[in-house]
Design an enzyme around this catalytic site. Structure first.
Site, PDB file in Angstrom:
ATOM      1  CD  GLU A 152       1.437   0.932  -9.580  1.00 21.26           C
ATOM      2  OE1 GLU A 152       0.216   0.811  -9.754  1.00 21.26           O
ATOM      3  OE2 GLU A 152       2.255   0.078  -9.925  1.00 21.26           O
ATOM      4  CB  CYS A 186      -2.098  -2.344 -13.266  1.00 25.12           C
ATOM      5  SG  CYS A 186      -0.509  -3.041 -13.068  1.00 25.12           S
ATOM      6  CD  GLU A 249      -9.222  -2.855 -14.434  1.00 24.09           C
ATOM      7  OE1 GLU A 249      -8.889  -3.245 -15.572  1.00 24.09           O
ATOM      8  OE2 GLU A 249      -8.408  -2.397 -13.625  1.00 24.09           O
TER       9      GLU A 249
HETATM   10 FE1  SF4 Z   1      -2.595  -9.915 -15.823  1.00 21.65          FE
HETATM   11 FE2  SF4 Z   1      -5.256 -10.200 -15.697  1.00 21.65          FE
HETATM   12 FE3  SF4 Z   1      -3.665 -12.209 -14.921  1.00 21.65          FE
HETATM   13 FE4  SF4 Z   1      -3.844  -9.986 -13.455  1.00 21.65          FE
HETATM   14  S1  SF4 Z   1      -5.512 -11.475 -13.862  1.00 21.65           S
HETATM   15  S2  SF4 Z   1      -1.938 -11.068 -14.025  1.00 21.65           S
HETATM   16  S3  SF4 Z   1      -4.066  -8.407 -15.046  1.00 21.65           S
HETATM   17  S4  SF4 Z   1      -3.837 -11.373 -16.994  1.00 21.65           S
END
Ligand code: SF4
Length: 428
Positions: A152, A186, A249
């Site tokens: 990144e 991410c 994901e």
């Molecule tokens: Fe972190 Fe998952 Fe919340 Fe995104 S959705 S901030 S990756 S815990």
């Protein structure tokens, strides 16, 4: 100097970007428990809750970004997540299968709560020893987070060279399709939010996979063949995450790169059925359930542990668990690479932690040429906090930023939808 709106891709999502059917059940409302109190609607960053006040609610899966903030805030415990606990427990009993734990940093901080101790009580070694006792091999997610930040960070550096410094070399020409500002990639809930609501932003978003999705293929290829020396087809990877969106994901059809790599280089037969890079995801709550099923209390495990080659990482990887951590890590890399020197301080407090909904700062980076550039960055600390105004400016072509971190959950993954339920609720 920012590219205009015309440089951005418009139109429908690329085919195969996600399979909506697979979202069914990742997060669901138990109709027998829901009293229709509307708390979930207030917490949902994606306007995905349906139903009238006082009547059991439901989730619109075409809008849901699977972040689980509704779940950890429901005062009636009426919202449930998909669970892989039983499947993982069975795999751990199978001597033919190498079951690999890929553990995110926010998990190790929070899991102590599930065993009656304050957050942060647990050490990394104790957690790893508990996982080894349960039968897992370890692949430290932070090792992959270091890879993520290299990818990144170097993408951002390439964009800086192309868009800010005007370099038009062959090496950089594809940056013409990837304008500034650069966005982090991410958080899977943020990615899904962008795909549903603002697909024109996709060319801005980093192409780097999340740490979990880098760890999975590395475990099934490099580690399987060189470290554990096992058949990669018998490796079962388990992301242990603070996050319910990681379940989504892991299910994305494009994440089968270990299978493609192994098939193409002849390590597995050509007729092997496709397998995913990540086979299952356990949330922090799920891991506590699994360890309790096995009678293992991580707080009682020894501090010492073996030195594992898959357990080496930097502090930049560990801070991914907090809002601003990915930005701070990327800026350290960008500063070092562009200037050829260490930054004046490795601590970039202006972007770190759960301070405000939108954090911003400007970093002056001296260049090897003797000139310098001022890099303007922003951290969106929770999708409900200022995201729409930040991305509105990007879509208009008037954004003042060069690099933007977006994390769905306020505070970052430490407050993810897979963490122990906080009776105080989420403060956005
Ligand atoms: Fe972190 Fe998952 Fe919340 Fe995104 S959705 S901030 S990756 S815990």
């Amino acid at each position: 100097f920012l590219p205009g709106p015309d440089s951005r891709v418009k139109g429908p999502l690329p085919e195969g970007t996600y399979r909506p059917g697979e979202l069914k059940g990742i997060i669901k409302i138990n109709q027998n428990k829901c009293v229709g109190c509307d708390t979930c609607r207030e917490q949902c960053p994606a306007n995905a809750i349906r139903g009238e006040l006082g009547v059991a609610h439901s989730i619109d899966i075409m809008k849901c970004i699977t972040c689980g903030q509704c779940l950890i805030n429901c005062p009636f415990g009426a919202i449930e997540q998909m669970s892989f606990v039983e499947e993982v427990a069975k795999k751990l009993e199978d001597p033919q299968t190498t079951v690999v734990a890929i553990t995110a940093p926010a998990v190790r901080v929070a899991i102590a709560e599930e065993f009656g101790s304050p957050p942060g009580t647990l050490t990394v070694k104790r957690l790893h020893n508990a996982l080894r006792k349960a039968g897992f091999k370890m692949y430290e997610n932070n090792l992959a987070a270091d890879q993520t930040i290299m990818e990144e960070g170097f993408e951002f550096i390439a964009k800086v060279r192309y868009w800010l410094l005007g370099e038009r070399s062959e090496e950089l020409k594809e940056m013409a399709d990837h304008p500034l500002p650069h966005f982090t990639s991410c958080c899977p809930a943020w990615i899904r939010y962008a795909e549903i609501y603002h697909p024109q932003l996709l060319p801005h978003i980093s192409g780097a996979k999340s740490p979990m999705q880098m760890a999975g293929p590395s475990a099934k290829t490099w580690a399987a063949l060189n470290i554990w020396k096992v058949d990669p087809r018998k490796v079962y990877t388990v992301g242990i995450m603070p996050c319910t969106a990681k379940i989504f994901e892991a299910s994305r059809p494009e994440f089968k790169s270990a299978y493609e790599f192994l098939k193409n280089n002849g390590s597995i037969p050509k007729d092997t059925s496709p397998f995913p890079d990540i086979d299952a995801v356990l949330t922090t709550r799920d891991l506590a359930t699994l360890l309790k099923m096995k009678g293992i209390n991580p707080l009682e495990m020894p501090e010492e542990g073996e030195n594992d080659p898959l357990d080496i990482y930097t502090g930049a990887a560990t801070i991914f668990g907090n809002s601003g951590g990915v930005m701070e890590a990327a800026l350290r890399t960008a500063y070092y690479v562009l200037s050829g020197n260490d930054p004046p301080s490795w601590d970039i407090y202006a972007v770190r932690g759960h301070t405000t909904g939108l954090k911003e700062t400007e970093i002056r980076i001296p260049l090897k040429s003797g000139n310098s550039i001022d890099v303007k960055v922003a951290v969106v600390n929770g999708i409900k906090n200022h995201l729409d105004e930040v991305i509105g400016d990007v879509i208009q072509g008037t954004s003042k930023y060069h690099f933007i971190e977006v994390m769905n959950c306020p505070g970052g993954c430490i407050n993810g939808g897979g963490q122990p339920v906080n009776p105080m609720g989420t403060s956005w």
